[in-house]
Design an enzyme around this catalytic site. Structure first.
Site, PDB file in Angstrom:
ATOM      1  N   GLU A  72      -9.546   0.814  -5.361  1.00 15.72           N
ATOM      2  CA  GLU A  72      -9.521   1.670  -6.543  1.00 15.72           C
ATOM      3  C   GLU A  72     -10.941   2.144  -6.838  1.00 15.72           C
ATOM      4  OE1 GLU A  72     -10.798  -0.811  -9.682  1.00 15.72           O
ATOM      5  OE2 GLU A  72     -11.534  -0.906  -7.621  1.00 15.72           O
TER       6      GLU A  72
ATOM      7  N   GLU B 254     -14.110   0.314  -5.986  1.00 15.51           N
ATOM      8  CA  GLU B 254     -14.432   0.227  -4.562  1.00 15.51           C
ATOM      9  C   GLU B 254     -14.427  -1.181  -3.990  1.00 15.51           C
ATOM     10  OE1 GLU B 254     -16.888   3.795  -3.284  1.00 15.51           O
ATOM     11  OE2 GLU B 254     -18.160   2.926  -4.850  1.00 15.51           O
TER      12      GLU B 254
END
Length: 807
Positions: A452, A455
């Site tokens: 997401e 990272e």
């Protein structure tokens, strides 16, 4: 010289060796320096205090400032760092030798509110001298100019040296150097530099960091530069030192010219010195002032709060992060976070001077709001021409040429370029062909994401799903404009299904925080109540996924996927604020998520794989946009973002989250990344959103579908049911819209995607209902087995139910 800590540790050990190895100064100094390759190399802190570049493409240099000195300089593109640092060394020739960085009190100021023009004033802690430096980039060529005034305040005479640490071509270990034509030149592959002074150098030498040939090691031994080497021809960690003739009050100009070879670099430095600092600086400032004049009027929220300079610097920062060779490519930041702890030995670490499509979306939406749609058009062209992969995906980030830097996949970064294309009205056939690839990729691979927006972890993320839904609805509109109604229907059907399910995937009702009901950060399998373990990929440890929250769900509102007053969003705010919010001296700020390990260590040391996550000012801006969407003010959030900026008006990625300690100030920047383009973009966008009384980036086509006022909900029923020839499936339930349990009035379902049967039923918003599926064959009716199914019409305008026939 690339690591200041290594330098201080080695100077004392090497002083005796340097003295033994030194020889008296002669008319013919030794030709080549010994000691290659020298000590290992590192970069500098990511906490920059100022930076600059000319507005035109002829000057392909970007300089950064911090700790009272020059940090990395980028050339010929904004992702190639070539300098660790450049600073002055002061000696009395007998009793002391001092690095400007370590032995002065420092002041930095913006000298022009409409230009990235900075001055550093460094005053010796021993009261002996003051160094005043004004920085510019020559718009006519690739040269950085530093106008310097050196004042002896007491006890002269003093000696002044320029200490230059090239780390050319993104590496600190492959440089060679020499004295040539009165300049110090260096090269590594396609990058060369020339250091020159308007006064010339009295002495000049090139050597290897931390060894006896290092001019600073030599000078520190007896405070006199003895042996000078006119070349350092073996690739290594090069350091160069040049003595500048000074009196009690001397003003001169230092030039660092760049070129593809030493001759070109030297010619640039010489030409800039000949033209003079004043001419270059006047043209430099004029370029920035002209750019600001080309934009929309400054928002009232800015002028009314006396934040115009902060706003202008934010806009100039966004423009300055665009490359001049790869048009439209903006790096995330001209920094390497905690670079002082990062190996610069040619390992290929991109730092933050890489392009993320997500960050570029944030920058572009701010530029659109500010009246620079041309920049956003360049960026969308770059995204779909350079970054987009053949399968329609976008990489985690890339170098400017589109080659991978980090190598993961984040589905929001596939969606945001689509949204940006829609916001710019880019619906031509050529763009549609590219958008279709990305939209098809989202349908095939979403909604779960390998990573997401932070990272580090994969799964079902509210923020990612919000971007995916927005991307698909925007793609559907572009598809329809190109006559592809089939693709448009597929994208909308997928987006509607995900919009109806996002709470079921990511909203826990059994969490350990608050009342247990809230969106959590990431869910591994789409079951938010099973307590699956999450291992945080930044040293944050292992935790029940329900115990980790962030405010990414606010994207559901900002991108138009959920209404502003969505009850699940509202229910999550108290847990976010009690867990993630800190009231700093500069205003309210939030952590990315609890248990975050991406930040300085507990003792304040640089992040090297584990630490303590700190506060992010951009999250204050995101919260402000959410407040606006609900009809509440956000001026406090705008003021807090502005207050987090440093004296150079640069807003950081992270700020210190507790009482000041270890050189960090509560509510002000850390060593992560300053400036962060995303932070500056969020400030600009929030200002325009305040004037508009709503988030300006919200795609209207998404909001109209999901968040606009609607009195009813379109419920899509889907059941997987195998049938024989002549049999048909119906849905029937307790509400009149579902036939009131009368099979004769049941809702017929279609089987275009057999064995999936579907039907759309409009239900009153918020209505609870029970239902079952039945099979009809001739006059016979067969009910599926089991208890009645149940549902509640969602708070949005659509919902989806997906079932399997129970025989």
């Amino acid at each position: 010289m690339k690591s200041p800590k290594r330098r201080r540790a080695t100077v004392a050990l090497l002083t005796a060796a340097a003295l033994l190895a030194s020889t008296p100064v002669s008319a013919a100094p030794p030709a080549d320096a010994p000691g290659a390759p020298g000590t290992g190399a590192a970069w500098t802190t990511g906490g920059k205090e100022g930076f600059g570049t000319a507005t035109n493409a002829a000057s392909k240099v970007w300089f950064t400032l911090g700790q009272g000195i020059n940090h990395e300089i980028y050339y010929p593109t904004v992702d190639v760092a070539n300098v660790q640092d450049l600073q002055y060394v002061v000696s009395d020739g007998a009793g002391f030798t001092q690095l400007e960085r370590d032995h002065t009190t420092k002041q930095l100021m913006l000298t022009d509110p409409r230009s990235l023009s900075y001055r550093q004033v460094n005053t010796a802690t021993n009261g002996r001298y003051r160094i005043t430096k004004t920085h510019t980039a020559d718009p006519a060529r690739s040269t950085v100019l530093i106008q310097t005034r050196f004042e002896v305040l007491s006890g002269g005479p003093l000696q002044l040296y320029a200490l230059y640490n090239p780390s050319l071509n993104n590496s600190g270990m492959g440089d060679t150097g020499a004295t040539s034509g009165g300049q110090l030149v260096a090269s590594d592959g396609p990058v060369s530099t020339a250091l020159a002074a308007s006064t010339g150098f009295v002495k000049a030498t090139s050597g290897y960091s931390g060894t006896a040939s290092d001019g600073y090691v030599d000078l520190s031994g007896d405070h006199v530069l003895g042996t000078q080497y006119d070349s350092a021809s073996t690739p290594g960690n090069l350091v160069q030192l040049g003595q500048i003739p000074v009196g009690t009050d001397t003003t001169f100009t230092l030039a660092i010219g760049f070129g593809g070879d030493r001759g070109a670099a030297s010619a640039n430095a010489s030409a800039s010195l000949t033209s003079g600092f004043g001419a270059a600086d006047t043209a430099y400032r004029s370029g920035w002032s002209g750019y600001l004049s080309s934009l929309a009027a400054v928002p009232r929220s800015i002028t009314g709060a006396d934040l115009t300079t902060q706003y202008n610097v934010a806009l100039m920062t966004l423009k300055a992060h665009e490359d001049k060779t790869y048009s439209g490519a903006n790096v995330a930041s001209l920094t390497n976070p905690w670079g002082e702890a990062k190996d610069a030995n040619g390992t290929g670490d991109c730092g933050y001077h890489a392009v993320w499509s997500r960050d570029l979306y944030q920058v572009s939406t701010a530029q659109i709001a500010a009246g620079d749609s041309a920049a956003a058009h360049r960026s969308v062209d770059y995204l779909f021409t350079v970054q987009q992969r053949p399968d329609g995906s976008f990489p985690q980030n890339t170098r400017l040429d589109g080659t991978n830097c980090w190598t993961s996949l984040q589905m929001d970064e596939v969606a945001f370029p689509i949204v940006l294309a829609w916001q710019l009205g880019r619906s031509d056939a050529g763009m549609w062909a590219k958008v279709k690839k990305s939209a098809d990729f989202l349908v095939a691979h979403g909604p779960s994401t390998p990573q997401e927006r932070w990272e580090e972890n994969g799964g079902y993320s509210p923020s990612t799903i919000a971007a995916e839904i927005a991307g698909l609805i925007c793609a559907a509109d572009i598809a329809e404009r190109n006559g592809d109604t089939t693709a448009a229907a597929r994208y909308r059907e997928t987006a509607d299904r995900w919009q109806a399910q996002v709470s079921a995937w990511t909203f826990t009702t059994s969490g350990p925080l608050g009342d247990g009901r809230y969106f959590h950060r990431i869910d591994g399998n789409g079951n938010p109540n099973d307590g699956q373990n999450v291992f945080l990929q930044n040293g944050g440890g292992n935790h029940d996924e329900r115990a980790i929250i962030d405010a990414g769900f606010l994207d559901l509102v900002r991108l138009g996927v959920k209404p502003a007053a969505d009850p699940d969003v509202a229910a999550s705010l108290s847990e976010v604020d009690s867990t993630l919010k800190v009231n700093t001296p500069n205003g309210p700020m939030w952590y990315r998520y609890n248990h975050d390990g991406y930040g300085e260590t507990a003792s304040g040391g640089p992040y090297t794989g584990a630490g303590v996550g700190r506060l992010w000012p951009l999250l204050t801006g995101e919260r402000g946009e959410y407040e606006l969407a609900n009809g509440r003010p956000a001026t406090t959030h705008l003021a807090a973002m502005a207050a987090s900026a440093n004296p150079g008006f640069l807003i950081p990625e992270q700020v210190w989250d507790r009482q000041s300690a270890g050189g960090f100030t509560f509510g002000e920047g850390t060593g992560s990344a300053t400036p962060l383009a995303w932070s500056m973009a969020q400030f600009v966008r929030l200002a325009h959103s305040i004037d508009a009384s709503a988030p300006v980036e919200t795609p209207s086509v998404v909001k109209q579908r999901y968040s606009a006022a609607c009195s009813a909900v379109s419920a899509k029923f889907t059941v997987n049911a195998a049938t024989s020839w002549g049999q048909n499936i119906f849905v029937v339930g307790d509400r009149p819209e579902l036939g009131a349990w009368d099979p004769a009035n049941a809702v017929p379902m279609g089987a275009a995607d057999y064995p999936l049967w579907t039907a759309n039923v409009t239900l009153p918003k918020g209505a609870a209902f029970q239902y079952k599926y039945i099979r009809k064959e001739g006059g016979a009716v067969t009910w599926e087995s089991g208890a009645n199914r149940a549902g509640t019409a969602s708070s949005g305008c659509t919902m989806a139910l997906s079932d399997t026939w129970r025989p």
